[in-house]
Motif scaffolding. Sequence first.
Motif, PDB file in Angstrom:
ATOM      1  N   ASN A 309      30.989  33.061  25.640  1.00  0.00           N
ATOM      2  CA  ASN A 309      29.574  32.706  25.543  1.00  0.00           C
ATOM      3  C   ASN A 309      28.840  33.925  25.002  1.00  0.00           C
ATOM      4  O   ASN A 309      28.718  34.940  25.690  1.00  0.00           O
ATOM      5  CB  ASN A 309      29.025  32.314  26.913  1.00  0.00           C
ATOM      6  CG  ASN A 309      27.565  31.889  26.858  1.00  0.00           C
ATOM      7  OD1 ASN A 309      26.926  31.930  25.804  1.00  0.00           O
ATOM      8  ND2 ASN A 309      27.015  31.506  27.987  1.00  0.00           N
ATOM      9  N   LEU A 310      28.358  33.836  23.776  1.00  0.00           N
ATOM     10  CA  LEU A 310      27.709  34.963  23.125  1.00  0.00           C
ATOM     11  C   LEU A 310      26.265  35.161  23.567  1.00  0.00           C
ATOM     12  O   LEU A 310      25.609  36.113  23.135  1.00  0.00           O
ATOM     13  CB  LEU A 310      27.775  34.782  21.604  1.00  0.00           C
ATOM     14  CG  LEU A 310      29.195  34.807  21.029  1.00  0.00           C
ATOM     15  CD1 LEU A 310      29.185  34.431  19.552  1.00  0.00           C
ATOM     16  CD2 LEU A 310      29.840  36.164  21.218  1.00  0.00           C
ATOM     17  N   ARG A 311      25.768  34.264  24.395  1.00  0.00           N
ATOM     18  CA  ARG A 311      24.442  34.392  25.020  1.00  0.00           C
ATOM     19  C   ARG A 311      23.349  34.634  23.982  1.00  0.00           C
ATOM     20  O   ARG A 311      22.452  35.458  24.167  1.00  0.00           O
ATOM     21  CB  ARG A 311      24.443  35.525  26.061  1.00  0.00           C
ATOM     22  CG  ARG A 311      25.510  35.369  27.122  1.00  0.00           C
ATOM     23  CD  ARG A 311      25.196  36.157  28.371  1.00  0.00           C
ATOM     24  NE  ARG A 311      25.170  37.584  28.199  1.00  0.00           N
ATOM     25  CZ  ARG A 311      26.214  38.383  28.319  1.00  0.00           C
ATOM     26  NH1 ARG A 311      27.396  37.872  28.613  1.00  0.00           N
ATOM     27  NH2 ARG A 311      26.111  39.681  28.161  1.00  0.00           N
ATOM     28  N   GLY A 312      23.426  33.890  22.884  1.00  0.00           N
ATOM     29  CA  GLY A 312      22.448  34.066  21.823  1.00  0.00           C
ATOM     30  C   GLY A 312      21.238  33.176  21.925  1.00  0.00           C
ATOM     31  O   GLY A 312      20.337  33.256  21.085  1.00  0.00           O
ATOM     32  N   GLY A 313      21.186  32.322  22.956  1.00  0.00           N
ATOM     33  CA  GLY A 313      20.078  31.386  23.044  1.00  0.00           C
ATOM     34  C   GLY A 313      18.915  31.860  23.888  1.00  0.00           C
ATOM     35  O   GLY A 313      17.818  31.330  23.789  1.00  0.00           O
ATOM     36  N   GLY A 314      19.126  32.864  24.738  1.00  0.00           N
ATOM     37  CA  GLY A 314      18.080  33.315  25.640  1.00  0.00           C
ATOM     38  C   GLY A 314      17.218  34.399  25.017  1.00  0.00           C
ATOM     39  O   GLY A 314      17.490  34.909  23.930  1.00  0.00           O
ATOM     40  N   PRO A 315      16.187  34.801  25.757  1.00  0.00           N
ATOM     41  CA  PRO A 315      15.281  35.830  25.232  1.00  0.00           C
ATOM     42  C   PRO A 315      15.839  37.236  25.337  1.00  0.00           C
ATOM     43  O   PRO A 315      15.359  38.144  24.681  1.00  0.00           O
ATOM     44  CB  PRO A 315      14.029  35.679  26.116  1.00  0.00           C
ATOM     45  CG  PRO A 315      14.566  35.122  27.405  1.00  0.00           C
ATOM     46  CD  PRO A 315      15.724  34.245  27.030  1.00  0.00           C
ATOM     47  N   GLY A 316      16.869  37.437  26.171  1.00  0.00           N
ATOM     48  CA  GLY A 316      17.405  38.776  26.389  1.00  0.00           C
ATOM     49  C   GLY A 316      18.387  39.185  25.312  1.00  0.00           C
ATOM     50  O   GLY A 316      18.548  38.536  24.280  1.00  0.00           O
ATOM     51  N   ARG A 317      19.076  40.283  25.578  1.00  0.00           N
ATOM     52  CA  ARG A 317      20.068  40.817  24.648  1.00  0.00           C
ATOM     53  C   ARG A 317      21.297  39.916  24.631  1.00  0.00           C
ATOM     54  O   ARG A 317      21.850  39.600  25.681  1.00  0.00           O
ATOM     55  CB  ARG A 317      20.438  42.245  25.061  1.00  0.00           C
ATOM     56  CG  ARG A 317      21.534  42.878  24.204  1.00  0.00           C
ATOM     57  CD  ARG A 317      21.890  44.233  24.763  1.00  0.00           C
ATOM     58  NE  ARG A 317      20.840  45.203  24.538  1.00  0.00           N
ATOM     59  CZ  ARG A 317      20.792  46.035  23.490  1.00  0.00           C
ATOM     60  NH1 ARG A 317      21.754  45.996  22.586  1.00  0.00           N
ATOM     61  NH2 ARG A 317      19.803  46.884  23.350  1.00  0.00           N
ATOM     62  N   SER A 318      21.735  39.523  23.449  1.00  0.00           N
ATOM     63  CA  SER A 318      22.944  38.715  23.334  1.00  0.00           C
ATOM     64  C   SER A 318      24.173  39.605  23.465  1.00  0.00           C
ATOM     65  O   SER A 318      24.089  40.835  23.391  1.00  0.00           O
ATOM     66  CB  SER A 318      22.963  37.967  22.005  1.00  0.00           C
ATOM     67  OG  SER A 318      22.900  38.892  20.923  1.00  0.00           O
ATOM     68  N   LEU A 319      25.313  38.973  23.649  1.00  0.00           N
ATOM     69  CA  LEU A 319      26.558  39.719  23.779  1.00  0.00           C
ATOM     70  C   LEU A 319      26.945  40.297  22.424  1.00  0.00           C
ATOM     71  O   LEU A 319      27.029  39.583  21.424  1.00  0.00           O
ATOM     72  CB  LEU A 319      27.662  38.793  24.298  1.00  0.00           C
ATOM     73  CG  LEU A 319      29.016  39.445  24.563  1.00  0.00           C
ATOM     74  CD1 LEU A 319      28.930  40.409  25.742  1.00  0.00           C
ATOM     75  CD2 LEU A 319      30.075  38.379  24.838  1.00  0.00           C
ATOM     76  N   ALA A 320      27.191  41.585  22.384  1.00  0.00           N
ATOM     77  CA  ALA A 320      27.572  42.236  21.138  1.00  0.00           C
ATOM     78  C   ALA A 320      28.974  41.799  20.724  1.00  0.00           C
ATOM     79  O   ALA A 320      29.844  41.546  21.563  1.00  0.00           O
ATOM     80  CB  ALA A 320      27.520  43.756  21.296  1.00  0.00           C
ATOM     81  N   ALA A 321      29.194  41.741  19.415  1.00  0.00           N
ATOM     82  CA  ALA A 321      30.506  41.334  18.909  1.00  0.00           C
ATOM     83  C   ALA A 321      31.597  42.278  19.394  1.00  0.00           C
ATOM     84  O   ALA A 321      32.712  41.853  19.718  1.00  0.00           O
ATOM     85  CB  ALA A 321      30.478  41.289  17.383  1.00  0.00           C
ATOM     86  N   GLY A 322      31.292  43.569  19.469  1.00  0.00           N
ATOM     87  CA  GLY A 322      32.285  44.526  19.937  1.00  0.00           C
ATOM     88  C   GLY A 322      32.711  44.267  21.368  1.00  0.00           C
ATOM     89  O   GLY A 322      33.892  44.388  21.712  1.00  0.00           O
TER      90      GLY A 322
END
Length: 841
Positions: A309-322
């Motif tokens: 889950n890359l967590r790209g939908g919320g307002p916070g910091r998404s999960l970095a690819a690294g």
Amino acid sequence: MRLQVLGQVRVWRGGIRVDLGPPERRAVLGLLALACGRPVPGGELVSALWGSRPPEDARVVLREQVGLLREALEPRRPAAGPGVVLSEVGDGYVLRLPPDRVDLLRFRRLVAAAGAARHRGDQLRAVSLLAEAVHLWRQPPLADLPTLRDHRWVVSLADERRAAVERYSEALLAVGTATEVPRAPRGAAGVRPQDQGAPARSLRACKPVVRGDQARTGHRANRRRIAEQHGASSCGVPRQLPADTPVLHGRVGELAALDGWLAQRSAGGGRHPLVSVVSGPAGVGKSALAVHWAHRTGHRFPGGQLYVNLRGGGPGRSLAAGDALVWFLDALGCAGPIPLDLDARAQRYRTEMSGRRMLVVLDNARSVQQVRPLLPRSPSCVTVVTSRNGLNELVAEPGSRRLDLGLLPLPDATALLRSRLGGRAAQEPEAVADLAARCAGLPLALRLAAELAAAHPARPLAEFAREVNHRTSWEQRLDRPGSCDVRAAVRAVFSCSYHRLPPAAARTFRLLGLHPGPDVDADATAALTQNSPLRSARLLELLARAHLLERTGPGRYGMHDLLRAYADRLARAHAVADERHVALDRLFDHYLATARAAVEALHPVPRVGRPEPPEPAPADDGGPADRAAALTWLDAERATLSAVCAYAADRDHPVGAVRLADVLSPHLDGHRPAEALAFHAHALRAAERLGDRAGQARALARMGVVRGRFGAWESAVDHLELALARYRQAGNPWGQARVLSELGDLYLRLGRYGCAARLQRQALGLFREAGDRHGEVVALNGLGDALRAAGRPAAAVAPHAAAARLAGITGQCDEQARGQAGAAAVERSSPLGRCSAPWGR
């Protein structure tokens, strides 16, 4: 050609290491090597690789892996010619190499020769042969293949090594010396995980010659492995998919489209991997569709499935690819340390995925830049990406397709409600249709509405539909003109669920909207809400039954992005900024204190010198009770701690980010270097916001040490020189001394011996001014090493001897042995001396 199996599986040809490919291929080679020239039936290899449930085409996959191994081991062999090194014998395969080219065979020959020498009464010869045999072990056998840890051949090898160590210890005692002690490779004391008595027996056997802390280290490593819970199946294939949705309403056409793309790729082949992008608005069911399809087609990917889950939908910091690559490489059983830089990490990931048939699900992506490093390049792999964005750049690439997921049509939305409401739906069909329309075709809103209606069976559905309609109108009035009606509708359903919660559960729901991590447990919730852990556990379960939370694991709960945004909105409406800040302070203090207790349980060696960062307050419950509990907690909270540290660095809690990185440093720096660099980068960013020069210096120094430890020496020098400048600006001589000594070690490795000696002399002076005798010992030995490397052995005797004397007073046994070995090396006229331990310094 030279083959290593006493450690990670490695092959060298002409001094150059051969790329052996992914773990399955290395496992085949390792098992054939352990057979020592005997044919291994194909069925036994299949059973070792896939356990009791191999894929239908396991033999085909095995044959493919053997063919690729032949290409790697015998690149000049004619395409149609028989294999010389790796041959097919009947139903199986055999590996033929000269005995002196395989470390296992050399080990056995040396042990046998030592036994013969001992039988002749030549104890010195026996000691020499056994020392050489023990030195061949780099790590446990097949160390990069944890799925073979319990294979009978691997367990038997561990017993052979233990017996050799015992004979070596007895031989040392027989000749009257115990100066050189065989140090067990990491985890080797208990290669048989269930046998906790084995390390204890080894400890007793070596008691006359092994220091207690060395022997206990092996026992602690064994307990750690018993405590570890891997996210892979018993046959070693990663199966990371979340739980499936039992029934998926209204998505027959979309599932057929995904099936069709896969069928076209399977039929027509192609040079590019298939990438399916599922896009659509929040709450429309993108994740449910992707996970359901992945479960349906999982049998077609014998290499396994990866999910993040890359967590790209919320307002916070998404999960970095690294960071995502770290999880993937861990799951794939990546051999050796994970690369420190993103490009190198992505390249390693693609290498590990090469030749595998795997399915990768990248859920909730924010951008093409976040996704691109996570895409395998092997045509045998398939990737599904879900995103609220169209990801047009990705879709334009060869092999990529996009599936636009829209709102559920009214008949499908009504069918979803009927399936969940049972007989009530038949009694009030018009109310069900009205309620389905009010939920705007969003599956998330429909599920919540159905759950809420089911929880109140006496209430007419028509009344509930009218309430949703009323709250939708209210939400539309609160929104800005022109805003989306769908968002107002879904918030109306959320509002209906929320307003039926007991006050304590409603408050917990609001405060959980402040939590920056992907999931939460009862202890963290208790800190956030000032409830007891038991009461918090009950409230979390109540929220899960109301479908406002979702269970992500035993005792752990997550929240959909839309619900998190709604909860955060409620928290800001019900609590002033100071109250929210205090709640987050309590949460960060909980993570900080529990992390400190866990790290101290895993790494109980007392810190020497002067501790720089302030110590956090102890955890209310004392933290994890033992090493197993500590490791379990740290593993469960890996993603959450990373998110908390990033959030604290970027928001109003930078001090918490600096302290959390300080606390986790002893655990991460040596065991998870890629994650350590991420935490120290957060700490550096937070310290820069605070204007904290010492905090910046600590973060930079630790980044330098981690990079230097794993071979990135030039980059390590850059970080350490920046750290030295910050320490000077902060007026911290002890910090300067530590960095100068580390720089001296790095310059020694880079061959700049004069600079290394100069830096160690500067460090020595500063350590003496600070009264740090432990640091003085390290600098003295570093100075001696630099002088010997520079061709000045006579000058090196004094610092090594002084280090050995002072280390005897401070109790630094390793540094004492290092100083003694350095001085003895000069006496033997060796310019660099010899390390006294089999695994090097």
